[in-house]
Design a protein around this motif. Structure first.
Motif, PDB file in Angstrom:
ATOM      1  N   LEU A 108       0.914  -1.112   0.012  1.00 14.96           N
ATOM      2  CA  LEU A 108      -0.067  -0.080   0.098  1.00 14.96           C
ATOM      3  C   LEU A 108       0.940   1.084   0.019  1.00 14.96           C
ATOM      4  CD1 LEU A 108      -2.349  -1.182   2.877  1.00 14.96           C
ATOM      5  CD2 LEU A 108      -2.659  -1.331   0.764  1.00 14.96           C
ATOM      6  N   VAL A 109       0.613   2.418  -0.764  1.00 18.81           N
ATOM      7  CA  VAL A 109       1.390   3.413  -0.875  1.00 18.81           C
ATOM      8  C   VAL A 109       0.544   4.384   0.050  1.00 18.81           C
ATOM      9  CG1 VAL A 109       2.088   5.324  -2.601  1.00 18.81           C
ATOM     10  CG2 VAL A 109       2.516   2.856  -3.109  1.00 18.81           C
ATOM     11  N   VAL A 110       1.567   5.028   0.799  1.00 19.19           N
ATOM     12  CA  VAL A 110       0.853   6.156   1.556  1.00 19.19           C
ATOM     13  C   VAL A 110       1.861   7.226   1.192  1.00 19.19           C
ATOM     14  CG1 VAL A 110       0.540   6.746   3.850  1.00 19.19           C
ATOM     15  CG2 VAL A 110       0.274   4.668   3.323  1.00 19.19           C
ATOM     16  N   LEU A 111       1.075   8.488   0.909  1.00 21.43           N
ATOM     17  CA  LEU A 111       1.822   9.931   0.627  1.00 21.43           C
ATOM     18  C   LEU A 111       1.595  10.829   1.786  1.00 21.43           C
ATOM     19  CD1 LEU A 111       1.048  10.042  -2.922  1.00 21.43           C
ATOM     20  CD2 LEU A 111       2.986   9.070  -2.048  1.00 21.43           C
ATOM     21  N   LYS A 164       2.397  17.581  -7.930  1.00 20.17           N
ATOM     22  CA  LYS A 164       1.118  17.143  -8.273  1.00 20.17           C
ATOM     23  C   LYS A 164       1.157  15.987  -9.065  1.00 20.17           C
ATOM     24  CE  LYS A 164      -1.898  21.004  -8.895  1.00 20.17           C
ATOM     25  NZ  LYS A 164      -2.379  21.976  -9.677  1.00 20.17           N
ATOM     26  N   SER A 165       1.978  16.117 -10.197  1.00 19.60           N
ATOM     27  CA  SER A 165       2.417  14.947 -11.045  1.00 19.60           C
ATOM     28  C   SER A 165       3.038  13.800 -10.377  1.00 19.60           C
ATOM     29  CB  SER A 165       3.105  15.022 -12.176  1.00 19.60           C
ATOM     30  OG  SER A 165       4.287  15.797 -11.751  1.00 19.60           O
ATOM     31  N   ILE A 192       2.498  13.186  -7.261  1.00 20.05           N
ATOM     32  CA  ILE A 192       1.512  12.320  -6.490  1.00 20.05           C
ATOM     33  C   ILE A 192       0.854  11.048  -7.335  1.00 20.05           C
ATOM     34  CG2 ILE A 192      -0.813  12.463  -5.410  1.00 20.05           C
ATOM     35  CD1 ILE A 192       0.154  15.367  -4.501  1.00 20.05           C
ATOM     36  N   GLN A 193       0.460  11.746  -8.654  1.00 16.76           N
ATOM     37  CA  GLN A 193      -0.214  10.758  -9.433  1.00 16.76           C
ATOM     38  C   GLN A 193       0.925   9.529  -9.763  1.00 16.76           C
ATOM     39  OE1 GLN A 193      -3.408  11.286 -11.045  1.00 16.76           O
ATOM     40  NE2 GLN A 193      -3.628  13.215  -9.981  1.00 16.76           N
ATOM     41  N   TYR A 194       1.942   9.979  -9.994  1.00 20.69           N
ATOM     42  CA  TYR A 194       2.797   8.909 -10.364  1.00 20.69           C
ATOM     43  C   TYR A 194       2.840   7.826  -9.262  1.00 20.69           C
ATOM     44  CZ  TYR A 194       7.156   6.568 -11.713  1.00 20.69           C
ATOM     45  OH  TYR A 194       8.079   5.561 -12.539  1.00 20.69           O
ATOM     46  N   GLN A 198       0.828   7.294  -6.973  1.00 17.61           N
ATOM     47  CA  GLN A 198      -0.326   6.500  -6.782  1.00 17.61           C
ATOM     48  C   GLN A 198      -0.615   5.501  -7.660  1.00 17.61           C
ATOM     49  OE1 GLN A 198      -3.185   9.780  -6.544  1.00 17.61           O
ATOM     50  NE2 GLN A 198      -3.155   9.844  -4.234  1.00 17.61           N
ATOM     51  N   TYR A 199      -0.442   5.692  -8.969  1.00 18.83           N
ATOM     52  CA  TYR A 199      -0.534   4.513  -9.912  1.00 18.83           C
ATOM     53  C   TYR A 199       0.585   3.891 -10.124  1.00 18.83           C
ATOM     54  CZ  TYR A 199      -4.784   7.193 -11.126  1.00 18.83           C
ATOM     55  OH  TYR A 199      -5.992   7.339 -10.815  1.00 18.83           O
ATOM     56  N   VAL A 213       1.210   1.435  -8.121  1.00 18.73           N
ATOM     57  CA  VAL A 213       0.795   0.088  -7.333  1.00 18.73           C
ATOM     58  C   VAL A 213      -1.002  -0.040  -7.983  1.00 18.73           C
ATOM     59  CG1 VAL A 213       2.223  -0.022  -5.583  1.00 18.73           C
ATOM     60  CG2 VAL A 213       0.051   1.373  -5.541  1.00 18.73           C
ATOM     61  N   ALA A 252      -4.707  -0.496  -8.101  1.00 20.66           N
ATOM     62  CA  ALA A 252      -5.616   0.059  -7.413  1.00 20.66           C
ATOM     63  C   ALA A 252      -6.332  -0.868  -6.465  1.00 20.66           C
ATOM     64  CB  ALA A 252      -6.865   0.693  -8.441  1.00 20.66           C
ATOM     65  N   ILE A 253      -7.028  -0.286  -5.159  1.00 18.50           N
ATOM     66  CA  ILE A 253      -7.728  -1.325  -4.444  1.00 18.50           C
ATOM     67  C   ILE A 253      -8.799  -0.699  -4.034  1.00 18.50           C
ATOM     68  CG2 ILE A 253      -7.122  -2.215  -2.046  1.00 18.50           C
ATOM     69  CD1 ILE A 253      -4.318  -1.897  -2.272  1.00 18.50           C
TER      70      ILE A 253
END
Lengths: 388, 351
Positions: free
Chosen positions: B153-156, B167-168, B170-172, B174-175, B177, B179-180
């Protein structure tokens, strides 16, 4: 049970035990009429009573003509008779049923009958009919057309009662035995319904509980986690976090709005995409917007979306599509050609064969015609005149 | 009449017969699309370019373990492989992310890129610790065998509100791994956490990798041990089982949990942690630890326009774009020195 005390009494005076033929033969050596009689007795003893003694056949109804119920009744009766006969055969206290004894009995009965015949004959025939029918089904003879009326009645009643009694006894007995067995077996099993049904219900409840709780628990968890290193993940990424420390999790679920927005951006037609890309390129020339556009595309690409902003690549893709289409068209033409060719070849061979056949037919006819002219001294048909 | 087995029939002299289980494993391909959410599963390659010291090689292997299961654990790269080769292979295999380690000028750099045309984020690794070092530093290192079967699980933390590169980023992250879906996810599959924390003052990103352990709250230590070990305890000196169960033991230091670290479970995780009971979440660090600084962002895969730091146009520092806050200007000024070296070297590397 059909024991005939009267019959037993009647045959008492002659009831020395059923003698074996061997004994009789041995005793036949004494000579004289007695010896002859004993000899014949021995012979008679060898024959089963079924064959030796005449049974009243005429009174027995024609089995195949009876109704179903009547047939069943007759069958039941015969079965009962068989049972009774078996028992009687093996019963030591029963009246003897060897051929000789039965013969003697019949002789005695006949004498008695002749006396009664003058009195009333109708009743007897019916009764004797009954008895006779049951007689024929037996192995061992239960001689029932003898003695007196009361005996006959007793006998008539007896078989009926035997049958019915037997039936009732056996059915009830069997049923009772069955119930006993079932109870016995059931004693080993768990008969409490609560225990049998409970686990299934629990399973169902658990599953439902899980689904119902999922959303609630999710909400609870969101409020609960304030600490920075909370491992469980929860929600979709929201930029405006509700707690003070801004925590974001990996993208969990596609927001339907986002999904719709993303879908809108997708242009189906490649040509249109090309034009859009070109427009983008124009827009990029503008320095202010260029940066914004660049970051935007970078962000979308990082998020997994496919951004087609390079017109060169789109052109290549278009060309590839065209080439592919051309290739397929060429292959299709090729296929058509081969199909046509094959068809033509087949037709050719067919026409050839037909022609050949017709030709052959003609030739055969000619040959046949000319065969007659193949006489010795002649050469066959000739065109033109003979002396040319 | 004996019929040959189907395996033998098919081989026709091609060599020894491979048992069916092995064949299946060989042919098994990791799925491309997630069954649950229907989204594409991101896969990654972790490899290195150029010559790197052995510790960096260990770090590379640790990073591969972090990205399991959707990565190639035993990826072999040759010196003559170009980035283009990797790109060509990634297409058919469905690989979406590249993590490239390099060591220009003896400074370890990590490039995170998105195939095929995606942006590239270049980080300089200022400090790192290998998984083996961390395990050595712990009293009871924990690495149960099944934790690498599911993605972490990724936590930022701390990334919001800082404008464009983040911003980008973050997207990187998040994606990176799959999706859950929190409604349908099996809690037993969430066994690892990848924590990325942005430190604003220092301008560095902390990379931490933990394993999750759930402990039921309110269960005394003895009972818990009993359930875990499934062994009969030593009851020699006791008169009654109740003595064993109700003996007041010393609470361990970590038992003093604040409410925040306990969660009420939705479903059964395992025998001890049951649904609708409180469990404490314990994180134990495994895997590498890194401190990285974002150095460059390119719009292409190690190519294309340099988006960050903002290209200096003549003498103007670009504050034209309103998005870029002081942050970018600061970092542009501050890191420009190291940046120059780094980027130049990297370009040489790529050629």
């Amino acid at each position: 049970m059909g024991r005939k005390p009267a019959a037993a009494a009647a045959a008492d005076h002659e009831s020395f035990p059923a003698t074996m033929p061997a004994d009789l033969l041995a005793a036949a050596d004494c000579g004289g009429v007695h010896g002859h009689s004993l000899f014949f007795d021995a012979l008679v003893q060898l024959i089963p009573p079924r064959f030796y003694l005449q049974a009243d056949d005429e009174d027995r109804p024609w089995y195949q003509g009876l109704s179903k119920a009547a047939k069943a009744a007759m069958k039941a009766q015969s079965r009962a008779n068989i049972k009774a006969a078996r028992r009687a055969r093996l019963d030591p206290s029963a009246p003897p049923s060897s051929t000789l004894d039965l013969l003697k009995k019949s002789v005695a009965d006949q004498a008695a009958e002749e006396e009664e015949d003058e009195k009333n004959s109708e009743g007897e025939s019916e009764k004797s009919g009954d008895e006779a029918s049951s007689d024929d089904e037996e192995d061992g003879e239960m001689e029932e057309d003898e003695d007196g009326e009361d005996e006959e009645e007793g006998m008539q009643v007896a078989p009926a009662s035997v049958v019915s009694e037997d039936r009732s006894v056996t059915y009830e007995e069997l049923r009772e035995r069955l119930h006993r067995r079932i109870a016995e077996l059931r004693g080993n099993r768990c008969t409490r319904p609560e225990f049998l049904n409970k686990p299934k219900k629990e399973k169902g409840k658990k599953a439902k509980g899980k689904n119902a709780k999922g959303k609630d628990e999710g909400k609870k968890r969101k409020r609960a986690d304030g600490a920075e290193d909370d491992g469980k993940d929860g929600k979709k990424a929201k930029k405006e976090a509700e707690e003070k420390p801004d925590i974001m999790y990996a993208n969990v679920f596609v927001d339907p709005k986002e999904a719709r927005r993303r879908k809108k951006r997708r242009v189906k037609n490649k040509k249109k995409e090309l034009e859009q890309a070109k427009r983008m390129q124009e827009a990029k020339k503008d320095p202010e917007k260029a940066n914004k556009i660049a970051w935007d595309t970078a962000r979308r690409r990082a998020a997994g979306e496919k951004v087609h902003d390079d017109p060169k690549l789109i052109k290549e893709s278009l060309k590839k599509d065209q080439k592919r289409q051309q290739k397929h068209a060429a292959q299709w033409k090729d296929r058509q050609k081969t199909v046509d060719k094959q068809r033509q070849e087949k037709q050719k061979t067919r026409t050839e064969n037909i022609r050949e056949r017709a030709h052959q037919k003609k030739m055969r006819k000619i040959e046949k015609r000319d065969k007659k002219l193949m006489r010795p001294g002649f050469e066959g048909r000739k065109d033109g005149y003979v002396n040319e | 009449m004996r019929h040959p087995k189907s395996g033998g029939r098919g081989r026709r002299g091609r060599g020894p017969r491979i048992p069916a289980a092995v064949l299946r494993k060989q042919q098994a391909v990791a799925p491309s699309v997630d069954q649950v959410t229907g989204a594409k599963i991101p896969k990654s390659f972790v490899f290195s370019r150029g010559k790197i010291p052995s510790t960096l090689r260990h770090l590379q292997q640790d990073l591969r373990k972090v990205m399991l299961p959707y990565t190639a654990l035993n990826l072999k790269e040759k010196k003559r492989n170009n980035l283009k080769d990797f790109l060509n292979v990634s297409g058919p295999l469905g690989v979406t992310h590249f993590m490239i380690l390099s060591n220009p000028k003896s400074l370890p750099h990590l490039r995170m890129a998105k195939t095929p045309q995606g942006p590239t984020y270049t980080f300089q690794i200022e400090a790192y610790a290998l998984a083996a070092d961390i395990a050595n530093s712990q009293k009871r290192p924990r690495c149960p065998p099944g934790i690498f079967k599911n993605s972490p699980l990724v936590v930022l933390s701390g990334f919001t509100g800082h404008g464009e590169p983040f911003k980008s980023l973050i997207q990187y992250f998040q994606y990176m791994v799959p999706a859950i879906d929190p409604n349908t996810v099996k809690l037993a599959t969430c066994q690892r956490v990848l924590l990325l924390k942005y430190d604003k003052e220092k301008g560095v990103i902390d990379f931490r990798h933990y394993s999750i352990k759930l402990q039921p709250v309110g269960v005394s230590r003895r009972i818990r041990k009993l359930m875990q070990n499934n062994q009969v305890p030593d009851l020699r000196d006791l008169k009654d089982v109740s003595d064993y169960v109700t003996k007041a033991g010393y609470g361990s230091e970590s038992e003093v949990d604040d409410e925040a670290a306990t969660v009420s479970l939705v479903s059964d995780v395992d025998k001890l942690n049951r649904a609708s009971r409180k469990s404490a979440v314990r994180l134990q660090e495994i895997g590498p630890r890194m401190t990285m600084r974002l150095v460059k962002v390119e719009s292409g895969l190690c190519s294309g326009d340099v988006l960050y730091p903002e290209p200096v146009k003549g003498k103007q520092t670009d504050e034209e774009t309103g998005e870029e806050a002081d942050e970018s200007a600061e970092s542009a000024d501050g890191s420009e020195d190291e940046l120059e070296d780094g980027s130049e070297d990297e370009m040489e590397d790529e050629e």
